[in-house]
Enzyme design. Structure first.
Site, PDB file in Angstrom:
ATOM      1  N   ASP A 198       0.848  -1.183   0.000  1.00 11.35           N
ATOM      2  CA  ASP A 198       0.000   0.000   0.000  1.00 11.35           C
ATOM      3  C   ASP A 198       0.882   1.230   0.000  1.00 11.35           C
ATOM      4  O   ASP A 198       1.440   1.627   1.017  1.00 11.35           O
ATOM      5  CB  ASP A 198      -0.909  -0.003   1.239  1.00 11.35           C
ATOM      6  CG  ASP A 198      -1.869   1.178   1.217  1.00 11.35           C
ATOM      7  OD1 ASP A 198      -2.662   1.296   2.165  1.00 11.35           O
ATOM      8  OD2 ASP A 198      -1.829   1.955   0.247  1.00 11.35           O
ATOM      9  N   HIS A 252      18.127   9.451  -6.129  1.00 14.33           N
ATOM     10  CA  HIS A 252      19.034   8.774  -7.055  1.00 14.33           C
ATOM     11  C   HIS A 252      18.639   7.309  -7.243  1.00 14.33           C
ATOM     12  O   HIS A 252      18.222   6.638  -6.301  1.00 14.33           O
ATOM     13  CB  HIS A 252      20.474   8.801  -6.516  1.00 14.33           C
ATOM     14  CG  HIS A 252      21.166  10.100  -6.734  1.00 14.33           C
ATOM     15  ND1 HIS A 252      22.181  10.556  -5.913  1.00 14.33           N
ATOM     16  CD2 HIS A 252      21.008  11.045  -7.693  1.00 14.33           C
ATOM     17  CE1 HIS A 252      22.605  11.725  -6.351  1.00 14.33           C
ATOM     18  NE2 HIS A 252      21.914  12.036  -7.428  1.00 14.33           N
ATOM     19  N   TYR A 271      23.834   4.872  -1.306  1.00 17.19           N
ATOM     20  CA  TYR A 271      23.580   4.121  -0.085  1.00 17.19           C
ATOM     21  C   TYR A 271      22.115   3.695  -0.087  1.00 17.19           C
ATOM     22  O   TYR A 271      21.230   4.494  -0.395  1.00 17.19           O
ATOM     23  CB  TYR A 271      23.883   4.976   1.155  1.00 17.19           C
ATOM     24  CG  TYR A 271      25.291   5.494   1.172  1.00 17.19           C
ATOM     25  CD1 TYR A 271      26.347   4.693   1.615  1.00 17.19           C
ATOM     26  CD2 TYR A 271      25.583   6.781   0.714  1.00 17.19           C
ATOM     27  CE1 TYR A 271      27.651   5.157   1.609  1.00 17.19           C
ATOM     28  CE2 TYR A 271      26.887   7.251   0.706  1.00 17.19           C
ATOM     29  CZ  TYR A 271      27.918   6.434   1.153  1.00 17.19           C
ATOM     30  OH  TYR A 271      29.205   6.892   1.142  1.00 17.19           O
ATOM     31  N   TYR A 272      21.864   2.434   0.287  1.00 20.64           N
ATOM     32  CA  TYR A 272      20.511   1.905   0.242  1.00 20.64           C
ATOM     33  C   TYR A 272      19.741   2.268   1.507  1.00 20.64           C
ATOM     34  O   TYR A 272      19.272   1.426   2.251  1.00 20.64           O
ATOM     35  CB  TYR A 272      20.545   0.394   0.018  1.00 20.64           C
ATOM     36  CG  TYR A 272      20.930   0.055  -1.393  1.00 20.64           C
ATOM     37  CD1 TYR A 272      19.957  -0.095  -2.374  1.00 20.64           C
ATOM     38  CD2 TYR A 272      22.266  -0.074  -1.748  1.00 20.64           C
ATOM     39  CE1 TYR A 272      20.307  -0.381  -3.688  1.00 20.64           C
ATOM     40  CE2 TYR A 272      22.622  -0.344  -3.063  1.00 20.64           C
ATOM     41  CZ  TYR A 272      21.639  -0.502  -4.016  1.00 20.64           C
ATOM     42  OH  TYR A 272      21.985  -0.763  -5.316  1.00 20.64           O
ATOM     43  N   HIS A 288      16.924   8.527   1.109  1.00 18.51           N
ATOM     44  CA  HIS A 288      17.338   9.911   1.322  1.00 18.51           C
ATOM     45  C   HIS A 288      17.014  10.728   0.087  1.00 18.51           C
ATOM     46  O   HIS A 288      17.002  10.217  -1.025  1.00 18.51           O
ATOM     47  CB  HIS A 288      18.836   9.997   1.659  1.00 18.51           C
ATOM     48  CG  HIS A 288      19.728   9.467   0.597  1.00 18.51           C
ATOM     49  ND1 HIS A 288      19.925   8.112   0.365  1.00 18.51           N
ATOM     50  CD2 HIS A 288      20.505  10.103  -0.314  1.00 18.51           C
ATOM     51  CE1 HIS A 288      20.767   7.937  -0.620  1.00 18.51           C
ATOM     52  NE2 HIS A 288      21.137   9.131  -1.069  1.00 18.51           N
TER      53      HIS A 288
END
Length: 295
Positions: free
Chosen positions: A192, A226, A231-232, A235
């Site tokens: 959802d 991005h 970095y996973y 952000h």
């Protein structure tokens, strides 16, 4: 693009290490003189021995140098500081000019500015790992075309094998570009996507803070994400419109407003959507795409 991106993606942990190194240097300084900043930089870099230039950019006026400080690998980033408008009067008044060329009404000079107006911003990464060296080294980039199936069969397994965190607020892309994993132990995905909104990301609050601090209204901001991210961890980037920020090109940046609208129109929009993104030559994910015959 890789050089510029490297410039901006120095982690806070590395900067913290730089700060600690400078403080240690200051404690070791026995001169007892004020203006210790010069001593701090001298102590940090006095033993630096350069071995190679990893990359440089005349346009960005930046250079990444690999070498050693004592017995530790180090990367030193040298970046010319920008000319500030409030320093122009002093710059014109206190500089020396040496004529190089005069042609009719045009004259070209070498300008020697006062030392404090001619500083070089310096970042030290020490001890630097092999990953740091590769990160700042100039490399060829390739544009990857990733389908939803590619994500499930190539990208996601690669991310999981690298033991990259898939905890709360982590982005799994692009099988559902903004599907979150929740809980410290759960990898179940939220289907959802109505929860995904500007309010969730506090975008309006950040825009207000930027307005108060920098006098930049939302109409002068570029707000984007991005893919692939560095970095996973979810952000969002806020940059001034008109600033050629690293990674703001169409091959990597996705305007947050567009993403939200796409998901509001179709919650499954990114599940089957083909996305393109650049990868450096040494990127392990690029190797997986080549092995799968997708590049």
């Amino acid at each position: 693009m890789a050089t510029v991106a490297a410039k901006r993606e120095i982690s806070s942990a590395e900067n913290d290490e730089l700060s600690r190194e400078a403080k240690r240097a200051k404690a070791d300084d026995k001169n007892g003189e004020e203006g210790g900043n010069e001593s701090e930089w001298e102590n940090v870099l006095s033993t630096f021995t350069a071995s190679s230039v990893l990359s440089d950019s005349a346009r960005e006026k930046i250079m990444f140098v690999h070498g050693k400080i004592a017995d530790h690998d180090a990367v030193v980033v040298l970046e010319k500081t920008p000319i500030r408008e409030d320093s122009l009067a002093e710059l014109f008044r206190g500089s020396k000019l040496r004529l190089e060329l005069r042609n009719d009404i045009y004259s070209s000079y070498r300008l020697q500015a006062p030392p404090h107006l001619n500083e070089i911003k310096t970042t030290v990464v020490c001890p630097a790992t092999e990953k740091h060296v590769k990160k700042y080294k100039r490399q060829e980039s390739f544009l990857v075309e990733e389908t939803g199936e590619d994500y499930r069969s190539i990208t996601l397994p690669y991310i999981q094998e690298q033991s990259l965190s898939l905890q709360a607020s982590v982005l799994n892309l692009p099988s559902s570009l903004f599907r979150f994993t929740v809980g410290s132990k759960s990898n179940e995905l939220i289907s959802d996507l109505k929860q995904f909104s500007t309010k969730t990301l506090m975008v309006s609050l950040i825009q207000e803070a930027i307005l108060q601090r920098y006098n930049l209204p939302a109409s002068k901001l570029r707000v984007y994400l991005h893919y692939q991210p560095s970095y996973y961890h979810l952000h969002v980037h806020f940059t001034k419109l008109g600033y050629d920020a690293p990674g703001c090109g169409v091959e990597r940046a996705h305007l947050l407003s567009d993403v939200i609208q796409n998901l509001q129109t179709d919650p499954q929009f990114y599940k089957s959507r083909t996305l393109h993104f650049p990868l450096r030559a040494d990127d392990g994910l690029l190797r997986r795409f080549k092995e799968a015959g997708r590049l």
